[in-house]
Every structure is written in C-alpha cells, then in structure tokens.
Design a protein around this motif. Structure first.
Motif, PDB file in Angstrom:
ATOM      1  N   ARG A  93       0.833  -1.201   0.000  1.00 52.45           N
ATOM      2  CA  ARG A  93       0.000   0.000   0.000  1.00 52.45           C
ATOM      3  C   ARG A  93       0.869   1.252   0.000  1.00 52.45           C
ATOM      4  N   ALA A  94       1.972   1.218   0.734  1.00 49.93           N
ATOM      5  CA  ALA A  94       2.869   2.377   0.770  1.00 49.93           C
ATOM      6  C   ALA A  94       3.545   2.588  -0.580  1.00 49.93           C
ATOM      7  N   ILE A  95       4.012   1.488  -1.192  1.00 49.45           N
ATOM      8  CA  ILE A  95       4.668   1.614  -2.505  1.00 49.45           C
ATOM      9  C   ILE A  95       3.686   2.128  -3.543  1.00 49.45           C
ATOM     10  N   GLY A  96       2.433   1.682  -3.454  1.00 45.36           N
ATOM     11  CA  GLY A  96       1.438   2.048  -4.457  1.00 45.36           C
ATOM     12  C   GLY A  96       0.718   3.347  -4.188  1.00 45.36           C
ATOM     13  N   TYR A  97       1.221   4.168  -3.268  1.00 47.57           N
ATOM     14  CA  TYR A  97       0.546   5.440  -3.000  1.00 47.57           C
ATOM     15  C   TYR A  97       0.537   6.325  -4.243  1.00 47.57           C
ATOM     16  N   ARG A  98       1.648   6.388  -4.945  1.00 48.64           N
ATOM     17  CA  ARG A  98       1.743   7.089  -6.224  1.00 48.64           C
ATOM     18  C   ARG A  98       2.347   6.124  -7.246  1.00 48.64           C
ATOM     19  N   PRO A  99       1.606   5.113  -7.692  1.00 49.88           N
ATOM     20  CA  PRO A  99       2.209   4.076  -8.550  1.00 49.88           C
ATOM     21  C   PRO A  99       2.692   4.610  -9.888  1.00 49.88           C
ATOM     22  N   GLU A 100       2.060   5.687 -10.385  1.00 47.91           N
ATOM     23  CA  GLU A 100       2.499   6.208 -11.686  1.00 47.91           C
ATOM     24  C   GLU A 100       3.899   6.786 -11.624  1.00 47.91           C
ATOM     25  N   GLU A 101       4.387   7.074 -10.415  1.00 48.87           N
ATOM     26  CA  GLU A 101       5.726   7.613 -10.270  1.00 48.87           C
ATOM     27  C   GLU A 101       6.727   6.563  -9.807  1.00 48.87           C
ATOM     28  N   ALA A 102       6.220   5.438  -9.304  1.00 49.75           N
ATOM     29  CA  ALA A 102       7.112   4.395  -8.787  1.00 49.75           C
ATOM     30  C   ALA A 102       7.497   3.363  -9.826  1.00 49.75           C
TER      31      ALA A 102
END
Length: 822
Positions: free
Chosen positions: A437-446
C-alpha cells in the motif's frame, strides 16, 4: 450347344449369397467360440513358458487336460451347429426389406381377381415389390457374442495370444511332445539322468544361465542373488540336495523340485546316483555410492547446476536429490521471523544415462528453483541412489544456499522479497499488504511502465481484498505469488525505449552484482546485457548529428571508439571471473564516469552551447534527489517494520534524528535547485525555456513540501512530494533538451554547408561515418596498445588541456570535473 441362362435379378442373387454367408458366420461363431478361446489361451500360455513353472508331470497332465477340454468344446460346437440353407437366407433378406417383397411376389390375388381395376392395383403392387428387390443388399450375420460370453473370455485369450506373438515364443507349442518324452524318461531312470540343475544369474548382471549337468569345474563364482533350480526324476528319496548358500531355514533335501537363491558363499551337493559337488563363491553385490561434486552453481536464468558422481558394481537404476530447509541457518529477521509453514522436502529424480553402462555415472542435475519459497535460502542437499537389488546408497547432507534467480532492479528485488515473505507464512500477509500500500501510494511515479503499474495495483488489491474477507487460502496465495513473480520479471526485463536509460539500468544492475558477489553465470549474463545496451546507445549517439542536420565537430577534441569501450568491458569481465572484484568495481566506476561525460559536439572552438552547465547541474540534482528518495523509502520501511514488531513509539512517528537528517538534505537540494534557476538556460526567451523554468519552480516547491513533511514525521507524504519533484525535474530536462535542439538548428542552419571541408565526417564519439551513415569504418584507435595505457594517455591529455588557461571557462570547468572523477 446349351446356352447359359441369364440371371433376371443379379442384385437379388448377390444379396441372397451374402445373407447366406452371414448366417454361416453367425452360427459358426456361436457354436465354436469356446473352442477358439481355448486354443488361443493354450497357445498364449505355452508361448509365455507356463510349462516351466510347473513340475514336468504336472505340466504334462495340465496340457492333456487342456487338449481334452478343447476336444470336448469342439464336439459340443459341432453338435449345436445348425447348418443354414437358402430358404433361411431368403426369409432373413425378405424380413429386412419394407413390404417383404419376396413374400409379396409369391402371393396370389385372393379377392377381385376378375375385376380389371382391382387387377391393375395388384399388378402395380407387384411392380413396386419387384423394384425393391433390385435394391436388395446382403444382411450381415449377428456375430455379437456378448450375451454368450458375459465375462469377455474371448478377448482375454485373444489379448494373451497377441502379446505372446509379439513378446513370447509361440514356437514352444511344439514342446508338448518333449514334455511327454521327458516324463517318459523320468519314469525310466535307467535311460537318462536322474537329476537336472540350472543356475540363473540376476538379469541386471548380464551373465548367461548355467546348466550344471554340463559344468565340469568344481569351483564356481556366481553373483549374489542367482537362482538355483534342481529337479529330480525317479523314485522320491533316492536323490537329495545339500547346500549352505541360501537363507532357507527348513527344507526337505529329497524334494523332487527345489528352488533357492544364492545369498552367501558355500557348497552345493547333489547326493545320489551320478551326484555332483560344487564350491560356490558368491560375488557380493555391493550397495551403490553417490556423492556431490563441487558446489552448486547458478546458471543463466537462475538455473541450479549440481554435479554428482554415482557408481555401482552392476549399475545404478535410479536416484533422487532431497532438498530440505536448513531452518537453523536462516537469518530470522523481518518476514522470516515467524515460524515457516510446514512444507515437504523437495525430491527430484537424478538424471540417468538413457543408454550405455551405468556402473560409473558423472552427470549434473539442472533444475530451476527460482520460484520456490526456499530460493536463495539456506538448505541441506542429500543424494540417494538405488541399484537393481534395491540396495541404496546416500551422500551426507551438505549445507548450501539454494541457487535461484536473483533480481538486481531495486523494485523487482523488493517485490520478490515480499513474495518470499508471503510464501514463508500467511501471518506476513498483513505486513506485505502495508508495504504494498505504501509503494502504491503514487504508482504512476514508482513504476517505469503502465503495464507494471497496472499489474502491481491488481496484485495489491487482490491481497488487500483477501485480508478483508477471510483468511488467505492456498489458491489465493499461490495466485498472488505467481502474479508477484511475473511482475518482478517484468520490472527486471521490461522493454525500455530509450537507449540511454537502458544503458544506465544495465550499469546499475552490473554494479549491484559486483557489490553482492554475483556468480560467474550472472556476471556473463549482465555483461552481455551491458554490451547490447552500449552498442545501442553509441549507435544512437552516432545518429544524433545527422538527425539534427549538424556537421561533425572539428578542431582539437578527445575521441574514444566503441572498440575501446568493448576492450574495457572485456577487461572488467576478466577481472570478475578471476575474483578480483575491487579492481573490476574501479574500472566499472571509470566506465560509468566516462559514459556520463560523453558530450555531443559543442560547436566551433570547443565552446559549449548556452545552458549546458545548467543542464548538467540539474542532472546531478536529479540523481541526488533519487538517492534521497531511496533513503526516505528505507526509512518508511523501517517505520512499518517497527510498528509491526511493536517496537515503535506512540503513533509510529519517525525517529527525530533520522527525520531531521533527511529534511536537512532535502532543503539543501531545494537551495541547489534555486541557484540553478538563476543560471543561463538553453533557448533563453523561447517557449521551451519558459516551460523548463516553470518545471524547475514546481520541483523546488515540491522539495520544500517534502522537507516540511519529513520534519513533521510524515514520511509517506514526503515520499510522494519527492516523486513530484523528480517528475518536475525530468520535465524541465526534457524542455531544456528541446530548447537546446531548437537553438542549435537555428545556429547551424546557415553553416551546414561549410562543415564538410578538410575534416573527415565523424560522430560525437570520434567514429568515422561511411557514405551510408553506418558506423564501423574507422580504424581502431588503440592500435594494439593496452587499454590501461590508453587510459593514462587520456588522463595526461585532460591535465594538459586543463592547464591551458586561454581555453573558454566552460571547457576548463568541464575538464576539471573530469579530473575530479578520475
């Protein structure tokens, strides 16, 4: 001379004959199927040597009984057989056709024969019946015997007969007469031998059978497990056997038929008329042995290769490798802290030669354990083999790390670690869900690609949904594990369109492999990826001048060819293969610095284009920001880990020391970016330059917000703002590139025709361009010299040029930065 009468209805005649033949087949099958079944069964039994399993007397009487039964069944069939005739065939054919035309043609009109109208109707009926006879077809006989043979005995006998023909010896049917003759000889002892004995060694030894009556030697060497068969003929009690070879506890020495196996050395004696005595030396079948040869290696793609050696005096029949988790050697931290779920040890068959001898086997087991939960964890490995005598041999358990594929992309490695924790114990599901959930907070940038981002979000949503509804079952867990594996592979091997980004990624993965002590197979694979990325990137650089309509640079400049870089790569790989990792890392750092400073031609006199210094500074700031984001993400993981282990403070706030340090670094980067905005930018006054300035201002504001969030202990929010800052800086770099390209096209438009004078056409790397534009026509600049000598020459040239103060200040600054790196 008589003339042959023509058949008025040949179709009817053929139909009658065929129907009669069908009747014959039907009645013969029903009458004689027991006889045929018995014949086939007797031939099959004799072909398989059933007579060898019985004493001769019993075999003879069994054969006589079978022949008597066959004669009885044939007689019964002949008695039950009712021969068919033509009338029965005609009745069956007539019944098979509509209207029974044969019966109709034989009928007479009973009513209205004198009435013309009625007569015409009758004649029309006869014509129709006659026409139907022209289409008559034979009626097949009913040869189905299921209601007579409810148990399928005929099929059993037929199957045995066919198998005996293919694999047995049908010619042994002729032994019936020999059995009768041997029985006659047994009854008349004086006319033949009173005993017979055979020795049949085990089939796997490949030794032939021995007929002891014809063996003159008193000492025999026979394999352990050989079967001895003794038969006596004549009156019981005259002959006897004495032996100390088998494990028979109690037996009657005077039995007419005796069979036993040789288990140890000893004596075999036949007592009585014409008796014999032998000393038997049992050749003991030793158990097989097996051992691991060397350490397990990791092949390309993560395949494990474990060499082994196995031996046996007669041949190894099979073997297996057993892999068990070495729980005591596991580093029980983070996701491996809970007790692992019970999982059976892995058992894999060892490869065996398909042909040839198996007494000495040197082979290797190649298996892919990359997706197994124990991949890259401590395990114990043991081998076990078996011979034809069911004896086993095993190797001592060996501790090792189970080889599997390793991921060098940071995000891919993180996904694989989460997958491992999920498979280790379902209790980790909540922790894995928090991190995802933490990694996917801004998935378009990760994530680099949309496909990776979509796959990640789908996997995260499935995991979170399973936690909300019920316990994580096996099916859902295995599906999540497969999805996470596919995602990691996509992140590791995903297609990157930009050659420079692909080269940078290959360099990072190789540098990570060097630091972690990668296997030679992994090094070779990563080096090959780096070579391919290097070729693509240098070819792209070679095309840039032609795409922009620029002329190659003239004047004094440093040049390096693709062949020189390839020689440097070869040297790096040699050092890695020799285990000299520190030297390889040093050369790799020099290569990275060299590639980062490769410059497109800067115009006449070696002067850089306006804004180049700002772009270089912005690139360095972007790299520093990326490093700070990595540290922030590590800090976020530590917070989650502390919260899960109950070791964090109230509300799980970030530790003040760590947060303040990150915030201070963030503010320094914001100040650095503010200073870079004051420097000249490419294409001053153009729309592209304005876009670049706006992007840098957005990046600065995002950096300040990130620093404030870090000071307040909001690590997740800070990570999001840092991602915004990096995206804004990338937008600014793209806008600067567009502005510089536009500026160069305007400046070079009127000079393109004047750049093709004395100098040879070269690309920015100093490689010659042939008339077609391809790279590769220039001679090797090394000219046989060692690559280190060439590197020293380049370093001296850098020092010489940096000492010439009349050069432009931008060029001197660039040369000083190169010297600082080297």
């Amino acid at each position: 001379m008589s003339r042959k009468t023509k058949d008025p209805n040949p179709a009817l005649t053929r139909a009658l004959r065929g129907t009669l033949a069908g009747l014959w087949a039907e009645r013969l099958a029903r009458a004689f199927w027991p006889f045929a079944t018995g014949v086939l069964a007797l031939v099959a039994a004799l072909g398989f040597g059933l007579q060898d399993l019985l004493p001769p007397l019993w075999a003879m009487w069994a054969i006589f009984a079978a022949i008597a039964a066959l004669v009885a069944s044939f007689a019964l069939g002949a008695w039950r057989l009712r021969l068919p005739n033509r009338a029965e065939a005609a009745a069956r054919l007539d019944a098979s056709m509509p209207g029974r035309p044969l019966s109709a043609l034989a009928d007479e009109q009973a009513i209205g024969a004198s009435d013309p109208a009625s007569r015409r109707v009758w004649l029309a009926h006869l014509h129709r019946m006659q026409a139907r006879l022209a289409t008559a077809r034979p009626v097949p006989g009913d040869t189905r015997l299921a209601r007579f043979d409810r148990y399928g005995l005929r099929y059993m006998a037929l199957t045995g007969f066919v198998v005996a023909l293919a694999f047995g010896a049908p010619s042994r049917v002729a032994e019936i007469a020999e059995i009768a003759q041997s029985q006659g000889r047994a009854e008349a002892v004086a006319l033949g031998p009173s005993w017979e004995a055979w020795v049949q060694p085990p089939a796997y030894t490949g030794r032939p059978s021995l007929y002891l009556n014809e063996v003159d030697r008193a000492r025999l060497e026979l394999p352990q497990g050989s079967r001895v068969t003794v038969r006596f003929y004549g009156q019981q009690g005259i002959m006897s056997v004495q032996e100390s070879l088998s494990d028979r506890e109690s037996y009657d020495p005077a039995d007419m038929a005796q069979d036993f196996e040789i288990e140890r050395s000893g004596r075999l004696s036949v007592r009585g008329p014409a008796g014999r005595d032998w000393e038997i030396v049992a050749l003991v079948d030793q158990p097989p042995s097996v051992s691991l040869q060397g350490e397990a290696t990791r092949e390309r793609g993560g395949l494990m290769r474990q060499s082994f050696s196995a031996s046996d005096d007669y041949g190894v029949t099979g073997g297996e490798m057993r892999v068990a988790l070495d729980l005591e050697a596991v580093d029980r931290r983070y996701g491996l802290r809970p007790e692992p779920e019970p999982r059976a040890a892995l058992t894999l068959p060892l490869p065996m030669p398909a042909s040839g001898a198996r007494d000495e086997i040197d082979d290797a087991l190649v298996e892919d354990f990359s997706q197994h939960p124990w991949a890259n964890l401590p395990v114990t490995v043991a081998l076990q083999v078996e011979d034809a005598r069911s004896q086993t041999g095993a190797s001592a358990p060996v501790q090792m790390v189970l080889p599997g594929r390793r991921f060098f992309d940071p995000m891919a490695a993180a996904v694989i670690e989460l997958r491992r924790d999920l498979l280790w114990n379902r209790e980790n599901a909540a922790r894995v869900g928090q991190i995802m959930r933490a990694i996917g907070y801004r998935p378009e940038e990760a994530f680099r690609s949309a496909e990776a981002r979509i796959r990640y979000m789908e996997t995260r949503n499935i995991l979170l949904a399973s936690l909300d509804t019920a316990a994580l079952d096996d099916t859902t867990r295995d599906d999540l594990a497969q999805r996470m594996w596919d995602l990691a592979v996509l992140l590791e091997e995903g297609e990157l369109a930009d050659a420079r980004e692909r080269l940078q990624r290959a360099q990072e993965m190789l540098d990570e492999a060097v630091r972690n002590g990668a296997d030679p197979a992994e090094v070779a694979e990563l080096m090959e990826e780096l070579r391919e990325a290097m070729r693509d990137y240098m070819n792209q650089l070679a095309e840039q001048p032609r795409e922009r309509g620029e002329a190659p640079p003239d004047g004094e400049q440093m040049e390096i060819t693709q062949d020189q870089i390839q020689e440097l790569l070869n040297r790096i790989q040699e050092l890695m293969e020799e285990g000299r990792m520190e030297e390889a890392a040093e050369l790799l750092a020099q290569l990275n610095a060299l590639l980062e400073n490769l410059q497109v031609a800067e115009g006449e006199g070696g002067q850089g284009a306006p804004g180049d210094q700002a772009m270089e500074g912005l690139g360095e700031t972007l790299r520093n920001q990326q490093g700070l984001s990595d540290d922030t993400f590590n800090q976020l993981q530590d917070e989650f880990r502390d919260r899960a282990e109950g070791e964090s403070g109230e509300n799980g706030d970030t530790q003040p020391g760590a947060g303040n340090d990150l915030a201070e670094r963030q503010r320094e980067l914001a100040e650095q970016l503010r200073d870079q905005q004051l420097q000249p930018l490419p294409g001053e006054g153009t729309r592209e330059s304005e876009n670049a300035l706006e992007a840098l201002e957005r990046a600065q504001r995002a950096m300040e917000d990130a620093a404030e969030a870090l000071e307040n202990g909001e690590t997740g929010e800070a990570l999001s703002r840092q991602a915004d800052a990096m995206e804004a800086m990338r937008d600014g770099l793209r806008a600067m590139n567009e502005a510089r390209a536009q500026d160069q096209r305007e400046r070079m438009g009127d000079q393109a025709g004047d750049q093709t004078g004395e100098g040879e056409n070269r690309d920015p790397l100093g490689r010659a361009l042939n008339p077609g534009g391809e790279v590769g026509t220039q001679d090797n600049l090394l000219q046989g010299e060692d690559v280190y000598r060439r590197a020293r020459d380049l370093l001296e040239e850098l020092r010489r040029r940096s000492a010439e103060l009349e050069r432009p200040e931008a060029e001197l600054d660039y040369l000083r930065r190169l010297l600082d790196r080297f």
